[in-house]
Motif scaffolding. Structure first.
Motif, PDB file in Angstrom:
ATOM      1  N   LEU A 287       0.818  -1.205   0.000  1.00 57.40           N
ATOM      2  CA  LEU A 287       0.000   0.000   0.000  1.00 57.40           C
ATOM      3  C   LEU A 287       0.857   1.262   0.000  1.00 57.40           C
ATOM      4  O   LEU A 287       0.516   2.262  -0.640  1.00 57.40           O
ATOM      5  CB  LEU A 287      -0.942   0.004   1.207  1.00 57.40           C
ATOM      6  N   GLN A 288       1.992   1.216   0.704  1.00 54.37           N
ATOM      7  CA  GLN A 288       2.886   2.372   0.745  1.00 54.37           C
ATOM      8  C   GLN A 288       3.387   2.730  -0.651  1.00 54.37           C
ATOM      9  O   GLN A 288       3.513   3.913  -0.985  1.00 54.37           O
ATOM     10  CB  GLN A 288       4.076   2.088   1.666  1.00 54.37           C
ATOM     11  N   THR A 289       3.670   1.727  -1.464  1.00 54.55           N
ATOM     12  CA  THR A 289       4.152   2.001  -2.818  1.00 54.55           C
ATOM     13  C   THR A 289       3.085   2.670  -3.663  1.00 54.55           C
ATOM     14  O   THR A 289       3.391   3.317  -4.659  1.00 54.55           O
ATOM     15  CB  THR A 289       4.607   0.708  -3.523  1.00 54.55           C
ATOM     16  N   LEU A 290       1.827   2.539  -3.270  1.00 60.91           N
ATOM     17  CA  LEU A 290       0.715   3.141  -3.998  1.00 60.91           C
ATOM     18  C   LEU A 290       0.271   4.454  -3.368  1.00 60.91           C
ATOM     19  O   LEU A 290      -0.714   5.050  -3.797  1.00 60.91           O
ATOM     20  CB  LEU A 290      -0.468   2.169  -4.039  1.00 60.91           C
ATOM     21  N   LEU A 320     -12.140  -4.887   0.022  1.00 58.69           N
ATOM     22  CA  LEU A 320     -11.411  -4.018   0.945  1.00 58.69           C
ATOM     23  C   LEU A 320     -11.151  -2.705   0.221  1.00 58.69           C
ATOM     24  O   LEU A 320     -10.554  -2.696  -0.860  1.00 58.69           O
ATOM     25  CB  LEU A 320     -10.080  -4.669   1.341  1.00 58.69           C
ATOM     26  N   TRP A 321     -11.617  -1.614   0.813  1.00 62.53           N
ATOM     27  CA  TRP A 321     -11.508  -0.295   0.201  1.00 62.53           C
ATOM     28  C   TRP A 321     -10.433   0.524   0.905  1.00 62.53           C
ATOM     29  O   TRP A 321     -10.446   0.657   2.132  1.00 62.53           O
ATOM     30  CB  TRP A 321     -12.845   0.436   0.264  1.00 62.53           C
ATOM     31  N   PHE A 322      -9.536   1.104   0.132  1.00 59.57           N
ATOM     32  CA  PHE A 322      -8.479   1.967   0.656  1.00 59.57           C
ATOM     33  C   PHE A 322      -8.597   3.315  -0.049  1.00 59.57           C
ATOM     34  O   PHE A 322      -8.604   3.368  -1.288  1.00 59.57           O
ATOM     35  CB  PHE A 322      -7.101   1.357   0.409  1.00 59.57           C
ATOM     36  N   CYS A 323      -8.694   4.384   0.717  1.00 60.69           N
ATOM     37  CA  CYS A 323      -8.950   5.705   0.131  1.00 60.69           C
ATOM     38  C   CYS A 323      -8.018   6.756   0.724  1.00 60.69           C
ATOM     39  O   CYS A 323      -7.720   6.738   1.913  1.00 60.69           O
ATOM     40  CB  CYS A 323     -10.391   6.143   0.388  1.00 60.69           C
TER      41      CYS A 323
END
Length: 407
Positions: A287-290, A320-323
């Protein structure tokens, strides 16, 4: 200086136009001198300097700016100068970190100008900077990503050609070439963490091991290689499970966040069966890379609901939602319709007590319909709905249940 290695990096990436960050210190003066003197041998078409005045040191900062102007004149190189608001840098948080972020932002803005169009931004970070950075991170506590230290070449085009060269070699180059430079008086202030590491911690380590800087740089290199290998494996696990916007249970244009990632939970399940703790760390690295910087306090395995407005994640059905990067979409989502009112009802956002009857099925509360259809909570208040009182006749992006729709 190690010209063969530098030439190889430039040729590999096809960089012909370089913007050099020049503060006036010995490191950046050597960077400027080396690249100007070797421009032809390095196959470069154009070189320019960028200097940032932070507005923090008053007279000496003005002195540094004047020095860099004169250096650029002597070397016949274009110079770009950017002034920052020193008071805003001191307003909150770390002054060092605020200045660093503002400085790089300025460099990127300069590089993108039509009269610059630089292929890469070069800074004069060297091996001692790398060693200090690694010690700082170890002192605070760091992750595998942090163990990589300063990156030799970043994905955004920042290049540190001197990163494997010790400070002593750079200073020797300056003396050999009769270069002059400016001394930043704040570099001696041990109140700043980096200066404390430089003047108090690293010398003690070097007293025990003269190869300390070299060894710390080697740790950073090994950390980078391991990180890249792990990241490659993580991408193979996660990327096939990314849900594209065309399959989201809501129209992408109404989303309240600029950046949204939808991931099928089977990716998490597969990893967590091997190691829940390890799965959380691998997910966090990916996630950090994104651009999704979730802190270690976020527990992915037990609570898929984080309502921090600037960075959220939640689980809705099997997604799973990441915003991140909140935007005020709700305020202008109704612009989608030239008229908000019509004889049959009006376009608005949801209210408590709203009832919806889908094209096939029984009437239910709008909230229940959202839950049943996997619509995540973060987007529900941004859904335009066409209503007659509490009766919802149409949900934007969902086929209407009646023929007489509002046009």
């Amino acid at each position: 200086m190690r010209q063969v290695s530098i030439l190889r990096q430039l040729q590999r990436r096809g960089w012909k136009r370089l913007l050099l960050a020049v503060s006036g210190g010995v490191d950046s003066v050597c960077l400027a001198h080396y690249f100007v003197q070797n421009q032809k041998d390095l196959g470069l078409d154009w070189i320019a300097f960028a200097h940032v005045h932070h507005g923090l040191r008053k007279e000496t900062a003005d002195r540094d700016e004047a020095f860099v102007k004169e250096l650029a004149r002597q070397l016949n190189v274009p110079l770009f100068i950017h002034h920052l608001d020193g008071e805003s840098l001191k307003a909150s948080g770390s002054v060092e970190e605020n200045a660093r972020k503002a400085r790089y932002k300025a460099f990127f803005e300069i590089a993108a100008r039509s009269n610059c169009r630089a292929d890469a931004i070069l800074t004069a970070h060297h091996a001692n900077d790398q060693a200090e950075t690694l010690l700082m991170r170890l002192r605070r506590g760091t992750s595998l990503k942090g163990l990589r230290g300063i990156q030799f070449i970043r994905n955004d085009g920042v290049y540190r050609p001197f990163l494997n060269i010790p400070r002593s070699e750079i200073e020797a180059y300056a003396v050999k070439n009769h270069l002059s430079w400016c001394e930043d008086e704040t570099n001696a202030d041990k109140a700043f963490e980096r200066n404390f590491i430089r003047h108090a911690i690293l010398p003690r380590i070097e007293a025990e091991n003269v190869q300390a800087v070299k060894q710390l740089c080697r740790i950073a290199q090994v950390g980078s290689r391991i990180y890249e290998k792990i990241l490659c494996q993580i991408e193979q696990e996660f990327e096939p499970q990314i849900v594209p916007p065309s399959l989201w249970p809501f129209p992408e244009e109404i989303a309240p966040y600029e950046h949204i990632l939808a991931l099928h939970d089977s990716a998490w399940d597969a990893l967590s069966q091997k190691s829940e703790k390890g799965a959380a760390e691998l997910l966090r690295i990916w996630l950090q890379t994104l651009g999704f910087e979730y802190p270690n306090t976020v527990d992915f395995k037990s609570n898929f609901a984080n309502r921090n407005k600037s960075l959220i994640f939640e689980k809705s059905r099997h997604i799973l939602w990441f915003c991140r990067s909140l935007q005020d979409s709700k305020a202008h989502n109704l612009y989608l319709f030239e008229k908000k009112r019509a004889p049959l009802g009006e376009w608005r956002f949801r209210l408590d007590g709203d009832v919806y009857t889908p094209p096939s099925g029984r009437s239910k509360s709008l909230k229940k319909w959202f839950e049943d259809n996997g619509v995540p909570a973060f987007v529900r208040d941004c859904f335009p709905v066409f209503s007659d009182g509490k009766q919802i006749l149409q949900i934007y992006g969902i086929p209407p249940r009646i023929k007489e729709t509002y046009e």
